[in-house]
Structure formats: structure tokens, C-alpha cells
Write a protein that holds these residues in place. Sequence first.
Motif, PDB file in Angstrom:
ATOM      1  N   GLU A   1      -6.081  22.869 -18.455  1.00 26.79           N
ATOM      2  CA  GLU A   1      -5.150  23.966 -18.271  1.00 26.79           C
ATOM      3  C   GLU A   1      -5.903  25.271 -18.339  1.00 26.79           C
ATOM      4  O   GLU A   1      -6.726  25.470 -19.220  1.00 26.79           O
ATOM      5  CB  GLU A   1      -4.051  23.919 -19.335  1.00 26.79           C
ATOM      6  CG  GLU A   1      -2.740  24.256 -18.721  1.00 26.79           C
ATOM      7  CD  GLU A   1      -1.545  23.943 -19.577  1.00 26.79           C
ATOM      8  OE1 GLU A   1      -0.609  24.741 -19.488  1.00 26.79           O
ATOM      9  OE2 GLU A   1      -1.541  22.955 -20.311  1.00 26.79           O
TER      10      GLU A   1
ATOM     11  N   LYS B   1       5.164  34.109 -15.115  1.00 28.65           N
ATOM     12  CA  LYS B   1       4.127  33.201 -14.638  1.00 28.65           C
ATOM     13  C   LYS B   1       4.748  31.926 -14.073  1.00 28.65           C
ATOM     14  O   LYS B   1       5.738  31.436 -14.574  1.00 28.65           O
ATOM     15  CB  LYS B   1       3.170  32.869 -15.771  1.00 28.65           C
ATOM     16  CG  LYS B   1       2.427  34.093 -16.251  1.00 28.65           C
ATOM     17  CD  LYS B   1       1.632  33.791 -17.496  1.00 28.65           C
ATOM     18  CE  LYS B   1       0.947  35.011 -18.004  1.00 28.65           C
ATOM     19  NZ  LYS B   1       1.827  36.104 -18.372  1.00 28.65           N
ATOM     20  N   HIS B   2       4.127  31.414 -13.043  1.00 26.57           N
ATOM     21  CA  HIS B   2       4.572  30.169 -12.422  1.00 26.57           C
ATOM     22  C   HIS B   2       3.440  29.152 -12.531  1.00 26.57           C
ATOM     23  O   HIS B   2       2.304  29.446 -12.185  1.00 26.57           O
ATOM     24  CB  HIS B   2       4.907  30.394 -10.946  1.00 26.57           C
ATOM     25  CG  HIS B   2       6.051  31.326 -10.743  1.00 26.57           C
ATOM     26  ND1 HIS B   2       7.356  30.911 -10.761  1.00 26.57           N
ATOM     27  CD2 HIS B   2       6.076  32.661 -10.541  1.00 26.57           C
ATOM     28  CE1 HIS B   2       8.146  31.945 -10.564  1.00 26.57           C
ATOM     29  NE2 HIS B   2       7.386  33.025 -10.435  1.00 26.57           N
ATOM     30  N   LYS B   3       3.801  27.980 -12.982  1.00 31.45           N
ATOM     31  CA  LYS B   3       2.805  26.927 -13.149  1.00 31.45           C
ATOM     32  C   LYS B   3       2.495  26.270 -11.801  1.00 31.45           C
ATOM     33  O   LYS B   3       3.391  25.919 -11.052  1.00 31.45           O
ATOM     34  CB  LYS B   3       3.318  25.869 -14.132  1.00 31.45           C
ATOM     35  CG  LYS B   3       2.335  24.730 -14.337  1.00 31.45           C
ATOM     36  CD  LYS B   3       2.743  23.804 -15.463  1.00 31.45           C
ATOM     37  CE  LYS B   3       4.041  23.123 -15.213  1.00 31.45           C
ATOM     38  NZ  LYS B   3       4.353  22.082 -16.209  1.00 31.45           N
TER      39      LYS B   3
ATOM     40  N   THR C   1       0.175  23.043 -10.347  1.00 32.66           N
ATOM     41  CA  THR C   1      -0.512  21.841 -10.815  1.00 32.66           C
ATOM     42  C   THR C   1      -1.237  21.171  -9.657  1.00 32.66           C
ATOM     43  O   THR C   1      -0.640  20.910  -8.617  1.00 32.66           O
ATOM     44  CB  THR C   1       0.481  20.834 -11.430  1.00 32.66           C
ATOM     45  OG1 THR C   1       1.230  21.471 -12.455  1.00 32.66           O
ATOM     46  CG2 THR C   1      -0.250  19.621 -11.997  1.00 32.66           C
TER      47      THR C   1
ATOM     48  N   GLU D   1       7.787  23.969 -11.725  1.00 32.23           N
ATOM     49  CA  GLU D   1       7.643  23.720 -13.162  1.00 32.23           C
ATOM     50  C   GLU D   1       7.839  22.247 -13.526  1.00 32.23           C
ATOM     51  O   GLU D   1       7.158  21.723 -14.397  1.00 32.23           O
ATOM     52  CB  GLU D   1       8.649  24.564 -13.954  1.00 32.23           C
ATOM     53  CG  GLU D   1       8.327  26.035 -13.989  1.00 32.23           C
ATOM     54  CD  GLU D   1       7.084  26.358 -14.800  1.00 32.23           C
ATOM     55  OE1 GLU D   1       6.870  25.763 -15.867  1.00 32.23           O
ATOM     56  OE2 GLU D   1       6.325  27.225 -14.352  1.00 32.23           O
TER      57      GLU D   1
ATOM     58  N   ARG E   1      -3.815  22.516 -14.423  1.00 30.56           N
ATOM     59  CA  ARG E   1      -2.690  23.446 -14.412  1.00 30.56           C
ATOM     60  C   ARG E   1      -3.183  24.874 -14.595  1.00 30.56           C
ATOM     61  O   ARG E   1      -4.030  25.127 -15.442  1.00 30.56           O
ATOM     62  CB  ARG E   1      -1.713  23.086 -15.521  1.00 30.56           C
ATOM     63  CG  ARG E   1      -1.062  21.748 -15.304  1.00 30.56           C
ATOM     64  CD  ARG E   1      -0.021  21.455 -16.363  1.00 30.56           C
ATOM     65  NE  ARG E   1       0.607  20.183 -16.102  1.00 30.56           N
ATOM     66  CZ  ARG E   1       0.584  19.151 -16.942  1.00 30.56           C
ATOM     67  NH1 ARG E   1      -0.021  19.275 -18.112  1.00 30.56           N
ATOM     68  NH2 ARG E   1       1.176  18.027 -16.628  1.00 30.56           N
TER      69      ARG E   1
ATOM     70  N   TYR F   1      -1.683  29.259 -13.871  1.00 29.84           N
ATOM     71  CA  TYR F   1      -0.488  30.081 -13.708  1.00 29.84           C
ATOM     72  C   TYR F   1      -0.768  31.250 -12.779  1.00 29.84           C
ATOM     73  O   TYR F   1      -1.858  31.808 -12.796  1.00 29.84           O
ATOM     74  CB  TYR F   1      -0.013  30.574 -15.076  1.00 29.84           C
ATOM     75  CG  TYR F   1       0.343  29.410 -15.962  1.00 29.84           C
ATOM     76  CD1 TYR F   1      -0.650  28.745 -16.700  1.00 29.84           C
ATOM     77  CD2 TYR F   1       1.627  28.934 -16.024  1.00 29.84           C
ATOM     78  CE1 TYR F   1      -0.339  27.651 -17.480  1.00 29.84           C
ATOM     79  CE2 TYR F   1       1.937  27.835 -16.808  1.00 29.84           C
ATOM     80  CZ  TYR F   1       0.963  27.195 -17.524  1.00 29.84           C
ATOM     81  OH  TYR F   1       1.270  26.099 -18.284  1.00 29.84           O
TER      82      TYR F   1
END
Length: 166
Positions: A4, A15-17, A19, A50, A84, A86
Motif C-alpha cells: 500500500e 482520496k480514491h483507492k 488497486t 473502493e 493499493r 490513492y
Amino acid sequence: MILERLLAPSDSEKKHKITILLTQYGDPFSKFIKLMSRCEYTHASICVDEDEETFYSFNLKGFVEEHWKTRKSKHLLPKRLYIRFYVSDEVHERLRADIERFKAKKEELSYSAFSTVLCLFRIPTYFKKRYFCSRFIAEILNSSGAYKLKRKASLYLPIHFMKEFK
């Protein structure tokens, strides 16, 4: 295993994750990629939500939506790596828009095993409507501004994401 990393946006921004999922298959082509790249991960996909329900990638069927929580495959091996990070609202919207463009052109796009093999030999290529999994991810990360990558999109294998995000 999970890597991460928090990137770019300030703490005050939402913030947007994002992946990136690296997986391993046991089919003959994946075994070839594993042997040549000396990496256990042979496939990469990306999720911009998310909940991590829907991932996007390229495989032999072309541009695909993958649902890893419910996916069953005789060739899919259990080893996975989640990377991951952000991004800001603006970058997140650009990533989503890039994915929507690929969805809209899905019928015109195809997988390129040839490009994958050339990538193994560090030979850059550009075929307008032919992709492989890690080239697709590298291209949308670059075009959206989500992450500044160190090499051309056509020279990315799944292992390279792991190395860059460490």
C-alpha cells in the motif's frame, strides 16, 4: 500480500483507492511468461472502486471485467499481490473515463500475445487496438496522470508494477 502506498493528493483532498492486482496462472503461456520473466505473477488487473469488486484487464478474450471474489478457474493459482494507492478526485475521474473508453471500444480491441513476448525481450511495440494486461494498466496510469511510470507502456510486465510501487 498487500503493498500500500499513498500518492500525490494532499490530506485535505478526498482520496480514491486504486488497486492493481497481480495474480498467477498455471496455463502453458503463463508458465512461459513466468520462466522468461523470472516472476511468479503473470497477470495484472486494475480496480478503481473502493469495494474491489470489478477489475479490468486484457486476456485471451480481449478487454475483460474480472470479478476476483467469485472467479473460479482451473488455471488460477492462489498467490496474489494487491498494490493499493490513492489518487485525487480529478485523477480518479480520468482513470474512470479511460476505462469507459476501453469498454466502449471493447469489440474493436484484442489481446496480443505477440506483444507480450516482445515485452519479455524488452522490445517496445505499439499496436493500436491490441493490448496485453500490463500494457493496458501502464497506459491508463500514464494517460490519467495517476502515476508517472519509468518506461514505455509496452515494456511493462506484472513484476514491474511490484518493483515501481515498492
